[in-house]
Design an enzyme around this catalytic site. Structure first.
Site, PDB file in Angstrom:
ATOM      1  N   ALA A 112       0.757  -1.248   0.000  1.00 13.26           N
ATOM      2  CA  ALA A 112       0.000   0.000   0.000  1.00 13.26           C
ATOM      3  C   ALA A 112       0.791   1.304   0.000  1.00 13.26           C
ATOM      4  CB  ALA A 112      -0.962   0.014   1.187  1.00 13.26           C
ATOM      5  N   ALA A 113       2.075   1.297   0.411  1.00 11.74           N
ATOM      6  CA  ALA A 113       2.793   2.583   0.537  1.00 11.74           C
ATOM      7  C   ALA A 113       3.184   3.136  -0.831  1.00 11.74           C
ATOM      8  CB  ALA A 113       4.049   2.382   1.384  1.00 11.74           C
ATOM      9  N   PRO A 114       3.167   4.461  -0.993  1.00 10.36           N
ATOM     10  CA  PRO A 114       2.895   5.482   0.023  1.00 10.36           C
ATOM     11  C   PRO A 114       1.409   5.777   0.264  1.00 10.36           C
ATOM     12  CG  PRO A 114       3.538   6.517  -2.050  1.00 10.36           C
ATOM     13  CD  PRO A 114       3.650   5.036  -2.267  1.00 10.36           C
ATOM     14  N   GLY A 116      -1.300   6.075  -2.374  1.00  9.96           N
ATOM     15  CA  GLY A 116      -2.138   6.648  -3.435  1.00  9.96           C
ATOM     16  C   GLY A 116      -3.432   5.869  -3.602  1.00  9.96           C
ATOM     17  N   LYS A 117      -3.302   4.560  -3.665  1.00 11.93           N
ATOM     18  CA  LYS A 117      -4.503   3.754  -3.933  1.00 11.93           C
ATOM     19  C   LYS A 117      -5.335   3.575  -2.666  1.00 11.93           C
ATOM     20  CE  LYS A 117      -2.564   1.774  -8.083  1.00 11.93           C
ATOM     21  NZ  LYS A 117      -1.193   2.333  -8.095  1.00 11.93           N
ATOM     22  N   GLU A 135       1.985  -2.524   4.325  1.00 11.24           N
ATOM     23  CA  GLU A 135       3.218  -2.238   3.579  1.00 11.24           C
ATOM     24  C   GLU A 135       4.360  -2.944   4.290  1.00 11.24           C
ATOM     25  OE1 GLU A 135       4.480  -0.847   0.757  1.00 11.24           O
ATOM     26  OE2 GLU A 135       6.399  -1.439   1.640  1.00 11.24           O
ATOM     27  N   ASP A 180      -1.222  -4.122  -5.610  1.00 11.47           N
ATOM     28  CA  ASP A 180      -0.534  -3.189  -6.519  1.00 11.47           C
ATOM     29  C   ASP A 180       0.941  -3.551  -6.373  1.00 11.47           C
ATOM     30  OD1 ASP A 180      -0.226  -1.022  -8.267  1.00 11.47           O
ATOM     31  OD2 ASP A 180       0.221   0.315  -6.600  1.00 11.47           O
ATOM     32  N   CYS A 233       2.822  -1.160 -12.575  1.00 10.47           N
ATOM     33  CA  CYS A 233       3.095   0.009 -13.422  1.00 10.47           C
ATOM     34  C   CYS A 233       4.206  -0.363 -14.397  1.00 10.47           C
ATOM     35  CB  CYS A 233       3.443   1.242 -12.600  1.00 10.47           C
ATOM     36  SG  CYS A 233       4.889   1.034 -11.562  1.00 10.47           S
TER      37      CYS A 233
HETATM   38  N1  SAM Z   1      -0.089   0.999  -3.941  1.00  8.61           N
HETATM   39  C1  SAM Z   1       0.916   1.996  -3.682  1.00  8.61           C
HETATM   40  C2  SAM Z   1       0.340   3.353  -3.978  1.00  8.61           C
HETATM   41  O1  SAM Z   1      -0.587   3.451  -4.757  1.00  8.61           O
HETATM   42  O2  SAM Z   1       0.810   4.351  -3.401  1.00  8.61           O
HETATM   43  C3  SAM Z   1       2.197   1.704  -4.429  1.00  8.61           C
HETATM   44  C4  SAM Z   1       2.753   0.334  -4.134  1.00  8.61           C
HETATM   45  S1  SAM Z   1       4.282  -0.049  -4.899  1.00  8.61           S
HETATM   46  C5  SAM Z   1       3.865  -0.276  -6.527  1.00  8.61           C
HETATM   47  C6  SAM Z   1       4.580  -1.682  -4.333  1.00  8.61           C
HETATM   48  C7  SAM Z   1       4.891  -1.824  -2.855  1.00  8.61           C
HETATM   49  O3  SAM Z   1       5.108  -3.213  -2.562  1.00  8.61           O
HETATM   50  C8  SAM Z   1       6.132  -1.085  -2.385  1.00  8.61           C
HETATM   51  O4  SAM Z   1       5.778  -0.146  -1.396  1.00  8.61           O
HETATM   52  C9  SAM Z   1       7.034  -2.182  -1.833  1.00  8.61           C
HETATM   53  O5  SAM Z   1       7.729  -1.778  -0.662  1.00  8.61           O
HETATM   54  C10 SAM Z   1       6.068  -3.303  -1.534  1.00  8.61           C
HETATM   55  N2  SAM Z   1       6.712  -4.643  -1.522  1.00  8.61           N
HETATM   56  C11 SAM Z   1       7.983  -4.956  -1.829  1.00  8.61           C
HETATM   57  N3  SAM Z   1       8.197  -6.272  -1.663  1.00  8.61           N
HETATM   58  C12 SAM Z   1       7.053  -6.819  -1.245  1.00  8.61           C
HETATM   59  C13 SAM Z   1       6.655  -8.138  -0.892  1.00  8.61           C
HETATM   60  N4  SAM Z   1       7.477  -9.171  -0.960  1.00  8.61           N
HETATM   61  N5  SAM Z   1       5.382  -8.314  -0.488  1.00  8.61           N
HETATM   62  C14 SAM Z   1       4.538  -7.273  -0.421  1.00  8.61           C
HETATM   63  N6  SAM Z   1       4.860  -6.021  -0.752  1.00  8.61           N
HETATM   64  C15 SAM Z   1       6.093  -5.781  -1.152  1.00  8.61           C
END
Ligand code: SAM
Length: 444
Positions: A112-114, A116-117, A135, A180, A233
Protein backbone atom coordinates in the site's frame (compact mmCIF):
# COMPACT_ATOMS: atom_id res chain seq x y z
CA UNK A 1 19.58 14.41 -27.10
CA UNK A 2 17.02 11.61 -27.15
CA UNK A 3 15.80 10.12 -23.83
CA UNK A 4 17.95 7.02 -23.23
CA UNK A 5 16.29 3.66 -22.60
CA UNK A 6 17.84 0.19 -22.06
CA UNK A 7 18.41 -1.37 -25.51
CA UNK A 8 16.91 -4.72 -24.50
CA UNK A 9 13.81 -2.92 -23.19
CA UNK A 10 13.46 -1.09 -26.51
CA UNK A 11 13.74 -4.38 -28.41
CA UNK A 12 11.03 -5.96 -26.28
CA UNK A 13 8.70 -2.99 -26.69
CA UNK A 14 9.27 -2.95 -30.45
CA UNK A 15 8.28 -6.63 -30.62
CA UNK A 16 5.24 -5.98 -28.40
CA UNK A 17 3.91 -2.86 -30.11
CA UNK A 18 4.84 -3.40 -33.76
CA UNK A 19 3.57 -0.45 -35.82
CA UNK A 20 2.78 1.55 -32.67
CA UNK A 21 6.33 1.47 -31.38
CA UNK A 22 7.28 4.85 -32.89
CA UNK A 23 4.33 6.56 -31.19
CA UNK A 24 5.33 4.91 -27.89
CA UNK A 25 8.99 5.98 -28.28
CA UNK A 26 8.00 9.55 -29.16
CA UNK A 27 6.22 9.91 -25.78
CA UNK A 28 9.61 9.75 -24.02
CA UNK A 29 10.62 13.04 -25.61
CA UNK A 30 7.69 14.79 -23.88
CA UNK A 31 7.33 15.69 -20.18
CA UNK A 32 5.81 12.94 -18.05
CA UNK A 33 2.14 13.13 -17.13
CA UNK A 34 1.19 14.20 -13.64
CA UNK A 35 -2.12 14.29 -11.88
CA UNK A 36 -4.08 15.18 -8.78
CA UNK A 37 -6.83 13.10 -7.27
CA UNK A 38 -9.62 14.81 -5.39
CA UNK A 39 -10.18 13.58 -1.83
CA UNK A 40 -13.96 13.61 -1.52
CA UNK A 41 -13.68 12.80 2.21
CA UNK A 42 -12.53 16.39 2.75
CA UNK A 43 -13.21 18.51 -0.32
CA UNK A 44 -15.39 18.89 -3.41
CA UNK A 45 -14.42 19.43 -7.06
CA UNK A 46 -15.73 23.00 -7.11
CA UNK A 47 -13.53 24.11 -4.18
CA UNK A 48 -10.50 22.37 -5.68
CA UNK A 49 -11.09 23.95 -9.09
CA UNK A 50 -11.50 27.42 -7.53
CA UNK A 51 -8.27 27.27 -5.53
CA UNK A 52 -5.74 25.38 -7.67
CA UNK A 53 -3.41 27.50 -9.86
CA UNK A 54 -4.34 25.45 -12.96
CA UNK A 55 -7.60 24.33 -14.50
CA UNK A 56 -8.90 20.84 -13.82
CA UNK A 57 -8.92 18.62 -16.92
CA UNK A 58 -10.36 15.17 -16.14
CA UNK A 59 -8.39 12.00 -16.92
CA UNK A 60 -10.21 8.91 -18.23
CA UNK A 61 -8.98 6.68 -15.38
CA UNK A 62 -11.15 7.75 -12.43
CA UNK A 63 -13.84 10.40 -11.95
CA UNK A 64 -11.63 11.80 -9.15
CA UNK A 65 -8.45 12.12 -11.26
CA UNK A 66 -7.29 15.28 -13.10
CA UNK A 67 -4.21 16.22 -15.11
CA UNK A 68 -1.74 18.59 -13.47
CA UNK A 69 1.01 20.63 -15.14
CA UNK A 70 4.59 19.59 -14.49
CA UNK A 71 5.68 23.01 -13.25
CA UNK A 72 3.41 23.22 -10.18
CA UNK A 73 4.98 22.12 -6.89
CA UNK A 74 2.10 20.47 -5.04
CA UNK A 75 3.70 20.89 -1.59
CA UNK A 76 3.52 24.67 -2.09
CA UNK A 77 -0.29 24.52 -2.11
CA UNK A 78 -2.14 24.83 1.22
CA UNK A 79 -4.92 22.48 0.07
CA UNK A 80 -2.30 19.78 -0.42
CA UNK A 81 -1.35 20.00 3.28
CA UNK A 82 -5.04 19.96 4.20
CA UNK A 83 -5.51 16.61 2.40
CA UNK A 84 -7.97 18.01 -0.16
CA UNK A 85 -6.15 16.13 -2.92
CA UNK A 86 -3.42 13.56 -3.50
CA UNK A 87 -0.68 13.95 -6.07
CA UNK A 88 -1.06 10.83 -8.25
CA UNK A 89 0.11 9.88 -11.74
CA UNK A 90 -3.15 9.73 -13.74
CA UNK A 91 -3.07 6.07 -14.85
CA UNK A 92 -2.24 4.95 -11.28
CA UNK A 93 -5.88 5.71 -10.39
CA UNK A 94 -7.11 3.01 -12.83
CA UNK A 95 -6.60 -0.02 -10.55
CA UNK A 96 -9.00 1.21 -7.85
CA UNK A 97 -11.59 2.03 -10.53
CA UNK A 98 -11.42 -1.67 -11.46
CA UNK A 99 -11.50 -2.70 -7.78
CA UNK A 100 -14.73 -0.68 -7.38
CA UNK A 101 -14.87 -0.68 -3.54
CA UNK A 102 -18.28 0.01 -1.97
CA UNK A 103 -19.27 1.79 1.27
CA UNK A 104 -19.30 -0.61 4.23
CA UNK A 105 -16.97 -3.18 2.69
CA UNK A 106 -13.79 -4.62 4.18
CA UNK A 107 -10.97 -3.86 1.76
CA UNK A 108 -7.32 -4.95 1.93
CA UNK A 109 -4.60 -2.99 0.12
CA UNK A 110 -1.72 -5.43 0.43
CA UNK A 111 1.20 -3.40 -1.04
CA UNK A 112 0.00 0.00 0.00
CA UNK A 113 2.79 2.58 0.54
CA UNK A 114 2.90 5.48 0.02
CA UNK A 115 -0.90 5.30 -0.10
CA UNK A 116 -2.14 6.65 -3.44
CA UNK A 117 -4.50 3.75 -3.93
CA UNK A 118 -5.43 3.35 -0.25
CA UNK A 119 -6.56 6.96 0.01
CA UNK A 120 -8.54 6.54 -3.23
CA UNK A 121 -10.26 3.45 -1.78
CA UNK A 122 -11.17 5.40 1.38
CA UNK A 123 -12.70 8.19 -0.72
CA UNK A 124 -14.80 5.71 -2.71
CA UNK A 125 -16.10 3.86 0.34
CA UNK A 126 -16.80 7.18 2.05
CA UNK A 127 -14.51 5.85 4.81
CA UNK A 128 -17.34 3.48 5.80
CA UNK A 129 -16.31 -0.11 6.48
CA UNK A 130 -12.67 -1.11 7.00
CA UNK A 131 -9.60 -0.33 4.94
CA UNK A 132 -6.59 -2.48 5.86
CA UNK A 133 -3.43 -0.96 4.37
CA UNK A 134 -0.34 -3.12 4.57
CA UNK A 135 3.22 -2.24 3.58
CA UNK A 136 6.04 -4.68 4.21
CA UNK A 137 8.82 -2.03 4.37
CA UNK A 138 8.49 -0.47 7.81
CA UNK A 139 9.77 3.04 6.93
CA UNK A 140 7.36 3.16 3.99
CA UNK A 141 4.52 2.01 6.27
CA UNK A 142 5.08 5.12 8.44
CA UNK A 143 4.78 7.37 5.38
CA UNK A 144 1.59 5.49 4.49
CA UNK A 145 0.14 6.12 7.97
CA UNK A 146 0.99 9.80 7.67
CA UNK A 147 -0.69 10.10 4.25
CA UNK A 148 -3.84 8.38 5.52
CA UNK A 149 -3.89 10.85 8.42
CA UNK A 150 -3.47 13.85 6.12
CA UNK A 151 -6.34 12.61 3.95
CA UNK A 152 -8.58 12.32 7.05
CA UNK A 153 -9.14 8.54 6.89
CA UNK A 154 -10.62 7.21 10.15
CA UNK A 155 -11.55 3.60 9.44
CA UNK A 156 -8.17 2.21 8.47
CA UNK A 157 -5.57 -0.12 9.93
CA UNK A 158 -1.92 0.27 8.89
CA UNK A 159 0.25 -2.82 9.24
CA UNK A 160 3.74 -3.87 8.20
CA UNK A 161 3.99 -7.63 7.67
CA UNK A 162 4.69 -10.06 4.85
CA UNK A 163 1.55 -11.00 2.89
CA UNK A 164 1.63 -14.60 4.17
CA UNK A 165 1.09 -13.37 7.76
CA UNK A 166 -2.15 -11.66 6.74
CA UNK A 167 -3.19 -14.75 4.76
CA UNK A 168 -2.71 -16.90 7.85
CA UNK A 169 -4.59 -14.67 10.31
CA UNK A 170 -7.19 -12.99 8.10
CA UNK A 171 -8.13 -15.76 5.70
CA UNK A 172 -11.51 -15.16 4.04
CA UNK A 173 -12.00 -11.81 5.82
CA UNK A 174 -12.05 -9.28 2.95
CA UNK A 175 -14.67 -8.36 0.34
CA UNK A 176 -11.98 -6.87 -1.93
CA UNK A 177 -8.21 -7.15 -2.06
CA UNK A 178 -5.83 -5.03 -4.09
CA UNK A 179 -2.31 -6.18 -4.98
CA UNK A 180 -0.53 -3.19 -6.52
CA UNK A 181 2.56 -5.27 -6.87
CA UNK A 182 6.25 -4.39 -6.61
CA UNK A 183 7.25 -4.56 -10.29
CA UNK A 184 10.01 -3.73 -12.78
CA UNK A 185 8.52 -0.21 -13.05
CA UNK A 186 8.80 0.26 -16.82
CA UNK A 187 5.96 2.75 -16.63
CA UNK A 188 8.11 4.85 -14.26
CA UNK A 189 11.06 5.32 -16.64
CA UNK A 190 10.08 8.83 -17.67
CA UNK A 191 10.00 10.17 -14.11
CA UNK A 192 12.36 7.87 -12.17
CA UNK A 193 15.95 7.24 -13.41
CA UNK A 194 16.35 4.68 -10.60
CA UNK A 195 13.77 2.44 -12.32
CA UNK A 196 15.90 2.50 -15.49
CA UNK A 197 19.08 1.73 -13.52
CA UNK A 198 17.47 -1.29 -11.83
CA UNK A 199 15.95 -2.71 -15.00
CA UNK A 200 17.20 -5.96 -16.54
CA UNK A 201 15.54 -9.07 -18.02
CA UNK A 202 16.53 -10.96 -14.85
CA UNK A 203 14.85 -8.30 -12.70
CA UNK A 204 11.65 -8.63 -14.75
CA UNK A 205 11.71 -12.39 -14.18
CA UNK A 206 12.32 -12.02 -10.43
CA UNK A 207 9.46 -9.50 -10.16
CA UNK A 208 7.07 -11.89 -11.92
CA UNK A 209 7.94 -14.72 -9.51
CA UNK A 210 7.49 -12.44 -6.49
CA UNK A 211 4.13 -11.21 -7.80
CA UNK A 212 2.82 -14.77 -8.16
CA UNK A 213 3.82 -15.48 -4.55
CA UNK A 214 2.14 -12.28 -3.25
CA UNK A 215 -1.03 -13.03 -5.20
CA UNK A 216 -1.15 -16.52 -3.65
CA UNK A 217 -1.33 -14.94 -0.17
CA UNK A 218 -3.77 -12.25 -1.36
CA UNK A 219 -6.10 -14.95 -2.75
CA UNK A 220 -6.42 -16.51 0.71
CA UNK A 221 -7.61 -13.21 2.19
CA UNK A 222 -10.60 -12.93 -0.21
CA UNK A 223 -14.02 -14.24 0.90
CA UNK A 224 -16.09 -16.42 -1.44
CA UNK A 225 -17.64 -14.13 -4.07
CA UNK A 226 -15.08 -11.41 -3.33
CA UNK A 227 -12.80 -9.54 -5.72
CA UNK A 228 -9.02 -9.55 -6.18
CA UNK A 229 -7.35 -6.89 -8.35
CA UNK A 230 -3.75 -7.25 -9.50
CA UNK A 231 -2.00 -4.18 -10.90
CA UNK A 232 1.49 -3.07 -11.91
CA UNK A 233 3.09 0.01 -13.42
CA UNK A 234 5.10 -1.99 -15.94
CA UNK A 235 4.72 -3.21 -19.54
CA UNK A 236 6.46 -6.60 -19.59
CA UNK A 237 4.40 -9.63 -20.57
CA UNK A 238 6.31 -11.90 -18.15
CA UNK A 239 4.76 -9.81 -15.38
CA UNK A 240 1.15 -8.77 -16.23
CA UNK A 241 -0.31 -11.41 -18.64
CA UNK A 242 2.25 -14.05 -17.56
CA UNK A 243 1.36 -13.56 -13.89
CA UNK A 244 -2.41 -13.60 -14.61
CA UNK A 245 -2.04 -16.96 -16.38
CA UNK A 246 0.14 -18.42 -13.63
CA UNK A 247 -2.31 -17.23 -10.96
CA UNK A 248 -5.28 -18.85 -12.72
CA UNK A 249 -3.34 -22.12 -13.07
CA UNK A 250 -2.42 -22.13 -9.39
CA UNK A 251 -5.79 -20.87 -8.09
CA UNK A 252 -8.66 -22.70 -9.81
CA UNK A 253 -11.14 -21.16 -7.33
CA UNK A 254 -10.86 -17.80 -9.14
CA UNK A 255 -12.16 -16.54 -12.50
CA UNK A 256 -10.90 -13.57 -14.47
CA UNK A 257 -13.56 -10.90 -15.11
CA UNK A 258 -13.64 -8.76 -18.25
CA UNK A 259 -12.77 -5.17 -17.25
CA UNK A 260 -15.87 -2.98 -17.68
CA UNK A 261 -13.89 0.26 -17.99
CA UNK A 262 -13.68 2.98 -20.63
CA UNK A 263 -9.91 3.59 -20.62
CA UNK A 264 -6.74 1.94 -21.89
CA UNK A 265 -6.80 -1.05 -24.21
CA UNK A 266 -7.22 -4.83 -23.95
CA UNK A 267 -4.25 -6.82 -22.66
CA UNK A 268 -2.63 -9.55 -24.77
CA UNK A 269 -4.71 -12.74 -24.74
CA UNK A 270 -6.19 -12.32 -21.23
CA UNK A 271 -9.14 -10.20 -20.06
CA UNK A 272 -7.29 -7.30 -18.44
CA UNK A 273 -6.54 -3.67 -19.18
CA UNK A 274 -3.27 -2.10 -20.32
CA UNK A 275 -2.41 1.59 -20.38
CA UNK A 276 0.51 2.90 -22.44
CA UNK A 277 1.79 6.52 -22.51
CA UNK A 278 -0.17 6.94 -25.77
CA UNK A 279 -3.35 6.24 -23.73
CA UNK A 280 -2.98 9.31 -21.51
CA UNK A 281 -0.99 7.98 -18.54
CA UNK A 282 2.55 6.83 -17.75
CA UNK A 283 1.62 3.16 -17.87
CA UNK A 284 -0.37 0.62 -15.88
CA UNK A 285 -1.81 -2.88 -16.06
CA UNK A 286 -4.81 -4.14 -14.09
CA UNK A 287 -6.72 -7.43 -13.94
CA UNK A 288 -9.74 -8.36 -11.81
CA UNK A 289 -10.36 -11.87 -10.46
CA UNK A 290 -13.41 -13.09 -8.56
CA UNK A 291 -13.32 -15.86 -6.01
CA UNK A 292 -15.90 -18.51 -6.87
CA UNK A 293 -14.73 -21.19 -4.43
CA UNK A 294 -15.50 -21.29 -0.69
CA UNK A 295 -12.80 -20.15 1.68
CA UNK A 296 -11.81 -20.71 5.30
CA UNK A 297 -12.28 -17.92 7.84
CA UNK A 298 -9.52 -17.21 10.32
CA UNK A 299 -10.27 -13.76 11.82
CA UNK A 300 -11.30 -13.45 15.45
CA UNK A 301 -13.36 -10.42 16.52
CA UNK A 302 -11.62 -7.53 18.25
CA UNK A 303 -12.83 -7.71 21.81
CA UNK A 304 -10.51 -5.52 23.84
CA UNK A 305 -12.16 -2.82 25.92
CA UNK A 306 -10.51 0.29 27.34
CA UNK A 307 -10.65 0.88 31.09
CA UNK A 308 -13.48 3.06 32.47
CA UNK A 309 -11.26 6.09 33.07
CA UNK A 310 -10.08 6.13 29.44
CA UNK A 311 -13.59 5.63 28.11
CA UNK A 312 -14.96 8.48 30.27
CA UNK A 313 -12.09 10.85 29.34
CA UNK A 314 -12.56 10.07 25.63
CA UNK A 315 -16.32 10.69 25.75
CA UNK A 316 -15.87 13.95 27.68
CA UNK A 317 -13.19 15.08 25.25
CA UNK A 318 -15.32 14.34 22.17
CA UNK A 319 -18.31 16.18 23.64
CA UNK A 320 -16.22 19.24 24.53
CA UNK A 321 -14.39 19.62 21.19
CA UNK A 322 -16.90 18.27 18.66
CA UNK A 323 -20.59 18.82 18.12
CA UNK A 324 -21.56 15.41 16.75
CA UNK A 325 -18.89 12.77 16.92
CA UNK A 326 -20.24 9.25 16.96
CA UNK A 327 -17.40 7.89 19.05
CA UNK A 328 -18.15 4.26 19.75
CA UNK A 329 -14.98 2.37 20.32
CA UNK A 330 -11.71 3.51 21.87
CA UNK A 331 -8.40 1.89 22.65
CA UNK A 332 -5.53 2.98 24.83
CA UNK A 333 -2.00 2.19 23.69
CA UNK A 334 0.29 3.41 26.48
CA UNK A 335 -0.82 7.07 26.77
CA UNK A 336 -2.27 7.35 23.27
CA UNK A 337 -6.04 7.13 22.84
CA UNK A 338 -7.34 5.83 19.52
CA UNK A 339 -10.79 6.02 18.00
CA UNK A 340 -11.26 2.60 16.39
CA UNK A 341 -13.16 1.53 13.27
CA UNK A 342 -16.48 -0.21 14.03
CA UNK A 343 -15.48 -3.26 11.96
CA UNK A 344 -12.24 -4.67 13.28
CA UNK A 345 -10.69 -8.12 13.70
CA UNK A 346 -8.32 -9.04 16.55
CA UNK A 347 -5.03 -7.30 15.81
CA UNK A 348 -2.39 -9.29 17.67
CA UNK A 349 0.53 -10.65 15.64
CA UNK A 350 -0.34 -8.54 12.62
CA UNK A 351 2.36 -5.86 12.85
CA UNK A 352 -0.16 -3.06 13.33
CA UNK A 353 1.31 0.46 13.40
CA UNK A 354 -2.00 2.21 13.76
CA UNK A 355 -5.67 1.28 14.03
CA UNK A 356 -8.26 3.98 13.50
CA UNK A 357 -7.40 7.58 14.23
CA UNK A 358 -5.47 9.10 17.10
CA UNK A 359 -7.74 11.06 19.40
CA UNK A 360 -5.04 12.34 21.72
CA UNK A 361 -2.71 11.73 24.59
CA UNK A 362 -3.87 11.02 28.10
CA UNK A 363 -2.51 13.60 30.56
CA UNK A 364 -3.72 12.76 34.10
CA UNK A 365 -7.49 12.57 33.57
CA UNK A 366 -7.79 14.67 30.46
CA UNK A 367 -6.87 14.29 26.83
CA UNK A 368 -4.48 16.51 24.89
CA UNK A 369 -5.86 16.31 21.32
CA UNK A 370 -3.89 14.82 18.43
CA UNK A 371 -3.49 16.28 14.94
CA UNK A 372 -5.12 13.16 13.42
CA UNK A 373 -8.57 13.62 14.91
CA UNK A 374 -8.83 17.18 13.60
CA UNK A 375 -7.64 16.12 10.12
CA UNK A 376 -10.54 13.63 10.07
CA UNK A 377 -13.09 16.25 11.21
CA UNK A 378 -15.34 18.48 9.15
CA UNK A 379 -15.60 22.14 10.23
CA UNK A 380 -19.30 21.63 11.01
CA UNK A 381 -18.36 18.96 13.56
CA UNK A 382 -16.00 21.23 15.50
CA UNK A 383 -17.16 23.59 18.27
CA UNK A 384 -14.55 26.21 17.41
CA UNK A 385 -13.20 26.90 13.91
CA UNK A 386 -10.89 29.52 12.42
CA UNK A 387 -11.84 29.84 8.74
CA UNK A 388 -9.12 31.07 6.38
CA UNK A 389 -8.93 31.58 2.63
CA UNK A 390 -6.21 29.70 0.74
CA UNK A 391 -4.29 32.94 0.05
CA UNK A 392 -4.53 34.30 3.63
CA UNK A 393 -0.99 34.95 5.00
CA UNK A 394 -2.15 33.67 8.41
CA UNK A 395 -2.48 30.23 6.82
CA UNK A 396 1.19 30.10 5.75
CA UNK A 397 2.15 31.34 9.20
CA UNK A 398 0.06 28.56 10.78
CA UNK A 399 1.67 25.89 8.56
CA UNK A 400 5.09 27.25 9.56
CA UNK A 401 4.22 26.65 13.20
CA UNK A 402 3.67 30.28 14.23
CA UNK A 403 1.07 31.78 16.56
CA UNK A 404 -1.67 33.57 14.66
CA UNK A 405 -4.48 35.99 15.64
CA UNK A 406 -7.74 34.29 16.66
CA UNK A 407 -10.05 37.07 17.86
CA UNK A 408 -13.22 35.88 19.60
CA UNK A 409 -12.27 32.18 19.69
CA UNK A 410 -11.55 30.03 22.72
CA UNK A 411 -10.27 26.52 23.41
CA UNK A 412 -9.23 23.84 20.95
CA UNK A 413 -9.91 25.32 17.54
CA UNK A 414 -9.79 23.72 14.10
CA UNK A 415 -8.02 25.69 11.37
CA UNK A 416 -9.86 25.31 8.07
CA UNK A 417 -8.71 26.43 4.62
CA UNK A 418 -11.60 26.93 2.20
CA UNK A 419 -13.70 24.69 4.49
CA UNK A 420 -11.08 21.91 4.74
CA UNK A 421 -9.56 21.31 8.19
CA UNK A 422 -5.76 21.43 8.10
CA UNK A 423 -4.88 21.24 11.79
CA UNK A 424 -5.71 22.86 15.10
CA UNK A 425 -4.49 25.17 17.80
CA UNK A 426 -5.58 26.39 21.22
CA UNK A 427 -7.21 29.82 21.23
CA UNK A 428 -7.05 32.18 24.17
CA UNK A 429 -6.62 35.95 24.63
CA UNK A 430 -7.05 36.63 20.90
CA UNK A 431 -4.25 34.32 19.69
CA UNK A 432 -4.07 30.73 18.50
CA UNK A 433 -1.29 28.69 20.11
CA UNK A 434 0.05 26.54 17.30
CA UNK A 435 -0.38 22.75 17.52
CA UNK A 436 0.64 21.94 13.95
CA UNK A 437 3.05 18.93 14.25
CA UNK A 438 6.72 19.91 14.06
CA UNK A 439 7.51 17.23 11.45
CA UNK A 440 4.87 18.61 9.06
CA UNK A 441 5.72 22.30 9.28
CA UNK A 442 6.69 24.08 6.10
CA UNK A 443 9.84 26.16 5.82
CA UNK A 444 10.33 29.47 4.08
N1 SAM B 1 -0.09 1.00 -3.94
C1 SAM B 1 0.92 2.00 -3.68
C2 SAM B 1 0.34 3.35 -3.98
O1 SAM B 1 -0.59 3.45 -4.76
O2 SAM B 1 0.81 4.35 -3.40
C3 SAM B 1 2.20 1.70 -4.43
C4 SAM B 1 2.75 0.33 -4.13
S1 SAM B 1 4.28 -0.05 -4.90
C5 SAM B 1 3.87 -0.28 -6.53
C6 SAM B 1 4.58 -1.68 -4.33
C7 SAM B 1 4.89 -1.82 -2.86
O3 SAM B 1 5.11 -3.21 -2.56
C8 SAM B 1 6.13 -1.09 -2.38
O4 SAM B 1 5.78 -0.15 -1.40
C9 SAM B 1 7.03 -2.18 -1.83
O5 SAM B 1 7.73 -1.78 -0.66
C10 SAM B 1 6.07 -3.30 -1.53
N2 SAM B 1 6.71 -4.64 -1.52
C11 SAM B 1 7.98 -4.96 -1.83
N3 SAM B 1 8.20 -6.27 -1.66
C12 SAM B 1 7.05 -6.82 -1.24
C13 SAM B 1 6.65 -8.14 -0.89
N4 SAM B 1 7.48 -9.17 -0.96
N5 SAM B 1 5.38 -8.31 -0.49
C14 SAM B 1 4.54 -7.27 -0.42
N6 SAM B 1 4.86 -6.02 -0.75
C15 SAM B 1 6.09 -5.78 -1.15
Amino acid sequence: MAFELPVEFENRMRAMLGGEYEAFRAEYEKPHRRGVRLNTLKCDAETLARTLPFSLAPTPFSPLSYYAPEAVRMASLPLYHAGAFYSQEPSASSAVTLLDPQPGEKVLDLCAAPGGKSTQIAALTGDRGLLWSNEVVRSRASALASNLERMGVKNAVVSSVYPEVLAEKLEGYFDRVLVDAPCSGEGMFRRDPQAIAEWSPAHVEACAARQIAILGSAARCVREGGVLVYSTCTFSEEENEGVVRAFLRENPGFVLEKPDVAFGRPAYGVDAVRIFPMDGGEGHFAARFRRTAPNGYAARPYDEKPDRQTEAAAQTFCASVFTDWKAERFARVRDRILLLPAALPALSGLGVLRAGVELGEMKKNRIEPAHGIFMAAKPAQCRSVLHLRHDDPRLTAFLRGEEIPAEGLAGYTAVAVEGVVTGFGKASGGVLKNKYPKGLRIHG
